[in-house]
Motif scaffolding. Structure first.
Motif, PDB file in Angstrom:
ATOM      1  N   VAL A  67       0.837  -1.198   0.000  1.00 37.96           N
ATOM      2  CA  VAL A  67       0.000   0.000   0.000  1.00 37.96           C
ATOM      3  C   VAL A  67       0.876   1.253   0.000  1.00 37.96           C
ATOM      4  O   VAL A  67       1.943   1.294   0.622  1.00 37.96           O
ATOM      5  N   SER A  68       0.433   2.260  -0.730  1.00 42.27           N
ATOM      6  CA  SER A  68       1.221   3.496  -0.842  1.00 42.27           C
ATOM      7  C   SER A  68       0.691   4.615   0.044  1.00 42.27           C
ATOM      8  O   SER A  68       1.370   5.617   0.252  1.00 42.27           O
ATOM      9  N   LYS A  69      -0.538   4.441   0.548  1.00 41.70           N
ATOM     10  CA  LYS A  69      -1.125   5.447   1.427  1.00 41.70           C
ATOM     11  C   LYS A  69      -1.180   4.913   2.853  1.00 41.70           C
ATOM     12  O   LYS A  69      -1.299   3.710   3.070  1.00 41.70           O
ATOM     13  N   GLU A  70      -1.119   5.811   3.804  1.00 40.40           N
ATOM     14  CA  GLU A  70      -1.103   5.404   5.209  1.00 40.40           C
ATOM     15  C   GLU A  70      -2.405   4.708   5.590  1.00 40.40           C
ATOM     16  O   GLU A  70      -3.499   5.173   5.271  1.00 40.40           O
ATOM     17  N   ILE A  71      -2.271   3.581   6.274  1.00 42.86           N
ATOM     18  CA  ILE A  71      -3.425   2.810   6.735  1.00 42.86           C
ATOM     19  C   ILE A  71      -3.214   2.431   8.200  1.00 42.86           C
ATOM     20  O   ILE A  71      -2.149   2.681   8.774  1.00 42.86           O
ATOM     21  N   ASN A  72      -4.231   1.820   8.782  1.00 42.30           N
ATOM     22  CA  ASN A  72      -4.134   1.341  10.161  1.00 42.30           C
ATOM     23  C   ASN A  72      -3.429  -0.014  10.150  1.00 42.30           C
ATOM     24  O   ASN A  72      -4.061  -1.068  10.032  1.00 42.30           O
ATOM     25  N   PRO A 136       7.241   4.966   5.968  1.00 42.98           N
ATOM     26  CA  PRO A 136       7.377   5.201   4.527  1.00 42.98           C
ATOM     27  C   PRO A 136       7.706   3.903   3.786  1.00 42.98           C
ATOM     28  O   PRO A 136       8.676   3.228   4.100  1.00 42.98           O
ATOM     29  N   GLY A 137       6.850   3.549   2.847  1.00 44.36           N
ATOM     30  CA  GLY A 137       7.052   2.314   2.098  1.00 44.36           C
ATOM     31  C   GLY A 137       6.126   1.191   2.512  1.00 44.36           C
ATOM     32  O   GLY A 137       6.050   0.166   1.835  1.00 44.36           O
ATOM     33  N   GLY A 138       5.400   1.350   3.612  1.00 38.07           N
ATOM     34  CA  GLY A 138       4.465   0.312   4.026  1.00 38.07           C
ATOM     35  C   GLY A 138       4.469   0.086   5.522  1.00 38.07           C
ATOM     36  O   GLY A 138       5.091   0.823   6.288  1.00 38.07           O
ATOM     37  N   CYS A 139       3.766  -0.957   5.944  1.00 39.05           N
ATOM     38  CA  CYS A 139       3.678  -1.291   7.369  1.00 39.05           C
ATOM     39  C   CYS A 139       4.941  -2.013   7.818  1.00 39.05           C
ATOM     40  O   CYS A 139       5.535  -2.792   7.072  1.00 39.05           O
ATOM     41  N   GLN A 140       5.334  -1.742   9.061  1.00 39.02           N
ATOM     42  CA  GLN A 140       6.480  -2.423   9.648  1.00 39.02           C
ATOM     43  C   GLN A 140       6.095  -2.984  11.011  1.00 39.02           C
ATOM     44  O   GLN A 140       5.401  -2.332  11.793  1.00 39.02           O
ATOM     45  N   ILE A 141       6.554  -4.205  11.277  1.00 38.54           N
ATOM     46  CA  ILE A 141       6.268  -4.860  12.549  1.00 38.54           C
ATOM     47  C   ILE A 141       7.113  -4.219  13.646  1.00 38.54           C
ATOM     48  O   ILE A 141       8.324  -4.048  13.492  1.00 38.54           O
ATOM     49  N   THR A 142       6.469  -3.866  14.753  1.00 40.15           N
ATOM     50  CA  THR A 142       7.177  -3.201  15.848  1.00 40.15           C
ATOM     51  C   THR A 142       7.421  -4.127  17.038  1.00 40.15           C
ATOM     52  O   THR A 142       8.389  -3.954  17.768  1.00 40.15           O
TER      53      THR A 142
END
Length: 255
Positions: A67-72, A136-142
């Motif tokens: 995805v290129s737009k911010e999501i939950n 930036p670039g997608g979701c990342q696991i925290t």
């Protein structure tokens, strides 16, 4: 420094392609059941649920990565985790139902497997065990709760081992002692070989996933092999169901 998020994304894309290929080449079976060409039996509910839940989870993973737009991201990863874990649980149920059929619906076997299934799902439904955020670039696991995740995969391995032993005893030892006819022998050989293949693939994939979760090197590496384990379990369990359903014999039905 190794970019584990990049490795994770490449691995997931490859696995999504693998499962998509497996899903497409087996759609003829699904269609035959849905159109009535093959008789629908209630155990196929778990077959369909496992296949399509895992597909939904993989679609969710693809969205999270591309995805290129911010999501939950947190909500999306929560769904992916629950759907993926449910697919693993349903794969074990598929093999359990086959074992119940092999044991001619013995009440003791049913009671034992129901207890094991309830224990398995009590871990699967523990709640959200992953955290993710937008970057930036997608979701990342925290973060990831490796304790519960490890327990779930270890339980899966033990569950599969019990089911394997029950099937092996009934299919190999009892017929060898009592004798069987030719058709029944072919069915026994198919079920036994499929069971061995299922156990080996599921056990090894879960073992690798569990090892990395226990090591807990970083949030991404801790769960990088969870998806391969879920895909391997679902593919092989689904193939076992299809092979048994397609096995045409006269006399009482196995499922």
């Amino acid at each position: 420094m190794v970019d584990w998020n990049a490795i994770f994304m490449k691995t997931m894309h490859s696995l999504i392609g693998l499962y998509a290929w497996e899903f497409i080449i087996s759609l003829d079976f699904d269609w035959a059941v849905l159109t009535g060409k093959k008789r629908f039996r209630w155990p196929l509910i778990f077959y369909f649920a496992g296949r399509y839940l895992l597909l939904a989870a993989l679609v969710g993973i693809a969205v999270a990565m591309d995805v290129s737009k911010e999501i939950n991201c947190h909500t999306l990863y929560a769904f992916n985790q629950l759907a993926g874990n449910a697919a693993v649980g349903l794969a074990s149920i598929n093999l359990s139902l086959r074992t119940i059929a092999i044991w001619s619906q013995s009440k003791w076997i049913i009671a034992l497997l129901i207890l094991l299934i309830l224990g398995h799902w009590s871990l699967i439904l523990q709640g959200v065990l992953l955290g993710a955020t937008w970057a930036p670039g997608g979701c990342q696991i925290t973060y990831s709760n490796t304790t519960i995740l490890s327990a779930t995969f270890i339980y899966s391995m033990c569950f599969d081992f019990v089911v394997m032993c029950l099937s092996a005893y009934k299919l190999a030892w009892v017929p060898a002692r009592n004798g069987t006819n030719g058709t029944h022998t072919r069915l026994i050989m198919m079920l036994f070989s499929d069971g061995l293949i299922y156990f080996f693939i599921a056990f090894m994939s879960n073992l690798v996933a569990t090892t990395f979760m226990v090591l807990n090197l970083n949030p991404t590496m801790s769960i990088i092999f969870n998806v391969p384990a879920a895909i391997a379990s679902t593919i092989v369990a689904s193939r076992v169901v299809r092979r048994l359903t397609n096995f045409q014999i006269s006399g009482p039905e196995m499922m």
